[in-house]
Design an enzyme around this catalytic site. Sequence first.
Site, short mmCIF file in Angstrom:
data_model
loop_
_atom_site.label_atom_id
_atom_site.label_comp_id
_atom_site.label_asym_id
_atom_site.label_seq_id
_atom_site.Cartn_x
_atom_site.Cartn_y
_atom_site.Cartn_z
N LYS A 191 -2.22 29.28 2.32
CA LYS A 191 -2.60 27.87 2.49
C LYS A 191 -1.81 27.28 3.65
CE LYS A 191 -1.31 23.98 1.20
NZ LYS A 191 -1.56 23.18 2.42
N GLY A 248 9.86 22.56 -2.47
CA GLY A 248 10.43 23.84 -2.92
C GLY A 248 10.99 23.72 -4.33
N GLU A 265 11.88 29.02 1.72
CA GLU A 265 12.60 28.75 2.96
C GLU A 265 12.50 27.26 3.18
OE1 GLU A 265 13.55 27.73 6.21
OE2 GLU A 265 12.02 28.92 7.25
N CYS A 299 13.24 23.87 11.21
CA CYS A 299 14.10 23.86 10.03
C CYS A 299 15.54 24.20 10.38
CB CYS A 299 13.57 24.83 8.98
SG CYS A 299 13.21 26.44 9.65
N GLU A 396 17.93 15.74 6.53
CA GLU A 396 17.15 16.43 7.56
C GLU A 396 16.17 15.43 8.16
OE1 GLU A 396 14.32 19.45 6.19
OE2 GLU A 396 14.92 20.67 7.90
P1 NAI Z 1 5.87 19.69 2.63
O1 NAI Z 1 6.94 20.50 2.01
O2 NAI Z 1 5.19 18.65 1.81
O3 NAI Z 1 4.73 20.65 3.19
C1 NAI Z 1 4.85 22.03 3.37
C2 NAI Z 1 3.65 22.74 2.77
O4 NAI Z 1 3.67 22.62 1.35
C3 NAI Z 1 2.30 22.21 3.21
O5 NAI Z 1 1.41 23.29 3.35
C4 NAI Z 1 1.88 21.34 2.04
O6 NAI Z 1 0.50 21.17 1.92
C5 NAI Z 1 2.41 22.13 0.87
N1 NAI Z 1 2.66 21.37 -0.36
C6 NAI Z 1 2.96 20.05 -0.48
N2 NAI Z 1 3.12 19.74 -1.79
C7 NAI Z 1 2.92 20.87 -2.49
C8 NAI Z 1 2.97 21.20 -3.87
N3 NAI Z 1 3.28 20.30 -4.79
N4 NAI Z 1 2.74 22.47 -4.25
C9 NAI Z 1 2.46 23.41 -3.32
N5 NAI Z 1 2.40 23.16 -2.01
C10 NAI Z 1 2.62 21.91 -1.58
O7 NAI Z 1 6.46 19.02 3.93
P2 NAI Z 1 5.95 17.70 4.66
O8 NAI Z 1 5.69 16.60 3.69
O9 NAI Z 1 4.87 18.07 5.55
O10 NAI Z 1 7.24 17.29 5.49
C11 NAI Z 1 8.24 16.48 4.90
C12 NAI Z 1 9.60 16.91 5.34
O11 NAI Z 1 9.84 18.23 4.90
C13 NAI Z 1 9.84 16.97 6.81
O12 NAI Z 1 10.19 15.74 7.34
C14 NAI Z 1 10.97 17.94 6.88
O13 NAI Z 1 12.19 17.29 6.64
C15 NAI Z 1 10.69 18.90 5.78
N6 NAI Z 1 10.00 20.12 6.24
C16 NAI Z 1 10.77 21.21 6.42
C17 NAI Z 1 10.19 22.37 6.90
C18 NAI Z 1 10.98 23.58 7.12
O14 NAI Z 1 10.50 24.49 7.77
N7 NAI Z 1 12.15 23.67 6.58
C19 NAI Z 1 8.79 22.42 7.26
C20 NAI Z 1 8.04 21.22 6.97
C21 NAI Z 1 8.67 20.12 6.51
#
Ligand code: NAI
Length: 791
Positions: A191, A248, A265, A299, A396
């Site tokens: 996804k 996570g 991660e 990240c 972050e």
């Molecule tokens: P997010 O963690 O919501 O999104 C990442 C992925 O998880 C997306 O594919 C999303 O559709 C999916 N997702 C969201 N809720 C879910 C759930 N309950 N169950 C399963 N999958 C789910 O991140 P978002 O909202 O896009 O970004 C928010 C903050 O997260 C950013 O500002 C940043 O601080 C952090 N982030 C960190 C990342 C990293 O690589 N460490 C990458 C993306 C965001």
Amino acid sequence: MPSVAEIFETMAWGPAPEAAEPALAWLDQHGRRFGHFVGGQWRAAEQTFEVFNPANRQVLAQVGQGSSADVDAAVKAARVALPAWSSTPGHVRARYLYALARQIQKHSRLFAVLETLDNGKPIRESRDLDIPLVARHFAYHAGWAQLMAEELPGYGPVGVVGQIIPWNFPLLMLSWKVAPALAMGNTVVLKPAEFTPLTALLFAEIAQTVGLPPGVLNVVTGDGETGAALVNHADVDKIAFTGSTEVGRSIRQVTAGSGKRLSLELGGKSPFVVFDDADLDGAVEGLVDAIWFNQGQVCCAGSRLLVQESIERPFLDKVRRRMAMLRVGDPLDKAIDIGAIVAPSQLERITRLVEDGRAAGAEVWQPPDACPVDGWFYPPTLVTGVGPASELAQVEVFGPVLVAMSFRTPTEAVALANNTRYGLAASIWTQDIDQALDVARGIQAGTIWINSTNLFDASSGFGGYRESGFGREGGREGLFEYVRRAPGLRGQLSVLSSGEATTSHGRPTTDHSLPAIDRTPKMYIGGKQARPDSGYSRLVYGPGAQVMGEVGEGNRKDIRNAVEAARAALGGWTGATGYNRAQILYYVAENLAARSKEFAARLAELTGADGVAEVEEAIERLFTFAAYADKFEGSVHQPPLRGAALAVPEPIGVVGVACPTDRPLLGLVSLMAPLISMGNTVVVVPSERYPLAATDLYQVLDTSDVPAGVVNIVTGARDDLAKVLAEHDDVDALWYVGTPDGRRSVEAASVGNMKRTWTHLESELSIESLPVDDALREATQTKNIWIPWGA
Ligand code: NAI
């Protein structure tokens, strides 16, 4: 447009745009509307949402919002494809992966432009970094598919894997997840992130072109709800997630007790440490890559600058001068340094965090008139005058925002670097190799770059310590996320089985002179016997329900004391050499052997089983892990640069251990020995039914030079005490063997500080065949230290 003569006058950059047309034409071919890729076919989407170009806010395409029915269809397709794919010879899988790598290379410009349109990152980055790394990832893992049989004998795939990826490196994160999974014979439901699904859809098309068997790769697009449907699907064997710590955490919670494997991660707040003897101009360029690469939406971005006080002012002056030269603008312009922020919600978050910081007294510096106004842009930002505990120094930001602080000594630098709940990466700048490696060892993070930053390669594992998550992606270490031992091929820890055990001691009888029944052993905490806080004891019964003795009833406070003792002992024990730890484990074995008769009699009395064999096996196991104490050494990766990455296994820290009921001595030793041989300290809850086997061990530990606090033992109700350990934020990992309920409870409770857990059902695990290499891997976390060389 200025004339060449005028450009010579002003030295201003002219535009150097990359054409968007081929990527737009590809979108047009699909009518700018996409369904899901399931079972090798496109499946029409019932509902769709819009995907935008963040540089100009224009809609690029309509993309399917995956429903639970779509997810279910994809999981079914992956399940159907699994038997054939997992039994496809490694060489054949290698050919597919190689073909994918070649296709990506052949269409690299299309992928790069589409990525930049969708995500807003500069074309220089998608063209020169993202896409070449994606190709390298598939090619590298083609190699592992080829070598799997030789290099990972006895291992098979995990099964159907659900993979959820973020938007910051859309195709690169896809490759990090899909390549190792397919190489090891798993099938995948991926996804992509809702902001950036387009390159994953192009990738699906390419998978079709190379003839990847239907169902091996499935792509379901959608938002968090689609992700949640995948996480909750009962027929998924593993979830691999990259994204925010918050999501996570929720995934850890909902998968607790389900038996699904999980790798996470998560976020970071990585330090960028500059010492006064560093090549300062090099460090400034490094900093640009660390925090302004991909608009800081990385990240492992070096978002916390820690600079030695003596050079703070001149270094920050250099940084500001360099920032003023960074060009923010149209990401398709090849001369742009900083592109657009992926979505308005992210832009709002960055703006809010910076403005809150400013209101709290931080000094915020941004180069004048840096940004275009059309799309979602944010200027490069330097924040000074903040304390280490302030929000901007801890949270972050995930944007082009650098927070600077100073330090005086290397010790202070390490303390500040570690002053975060995360532990993903760090960058260290100094010309002094001793200092560099010393600080590298001190910082708790999965990746350390020396005089370099943001280096990634398929050969080197990437992943976090602490709340940055667990699991590694890339390198040999990353493969273990996607394999499990094939049934019937468990590695044998011990060559002895109860039936084969021979000993000069003979089978003990129960008429031995046993210790008096009314002895009540206490807890073993910090090398001392401690009374239970509760003031209660519990009765211990033998096989015929006769009372064998009593042990203390441990509670939350005993655990707290034990964790404190384990934490206090950690520095010394981790710092001891492997050789030194080996000597101590051999000594424990020697002293156990000296008292084997007594232990064997006690075990037979308690459990009614063959105590002699159990003691012998425990001794052998101590020898095994003593032997490994200085032999589980890590490796040297050879990424394609002048230099190397040292993959060093490090202890995790304080580890809680809940032991199985049966074979009480062997269970305890089998779990304790790998952990302490690798430099962890432990708080052990021994067999709930047969705790006397553990309490007898106190004297053995005392007489074997095991430093106080390295092993702590709290007797009592296993599942209750294990839950307390799981909830304790100063426990870094938890090993649990027990019941389905207990497993669910400890996995759910471990979300507080994102503990690594290693759990087994008692009904499924036979402790005598616990695989040695699994135990050693679970007892360590790999730190990759990148060392470039050459002038
Ligand atoms: P997010 O963690 O919501 O999104 C990442 C992925 O998880 C997306 O594919 C999303 O559709 C999916 N997702 C969201 N809720 C879910 C759930 N309950 N169950 C399963 N999958 C789910 O991140 P978002 O909202 O896009 O970004 C928010 C903050 O997260 C950013 O500002 C940043 O601080 C952090 N982030 C960190 C990342 C990293 O690589 N460490 C990458 C993306 C965001």
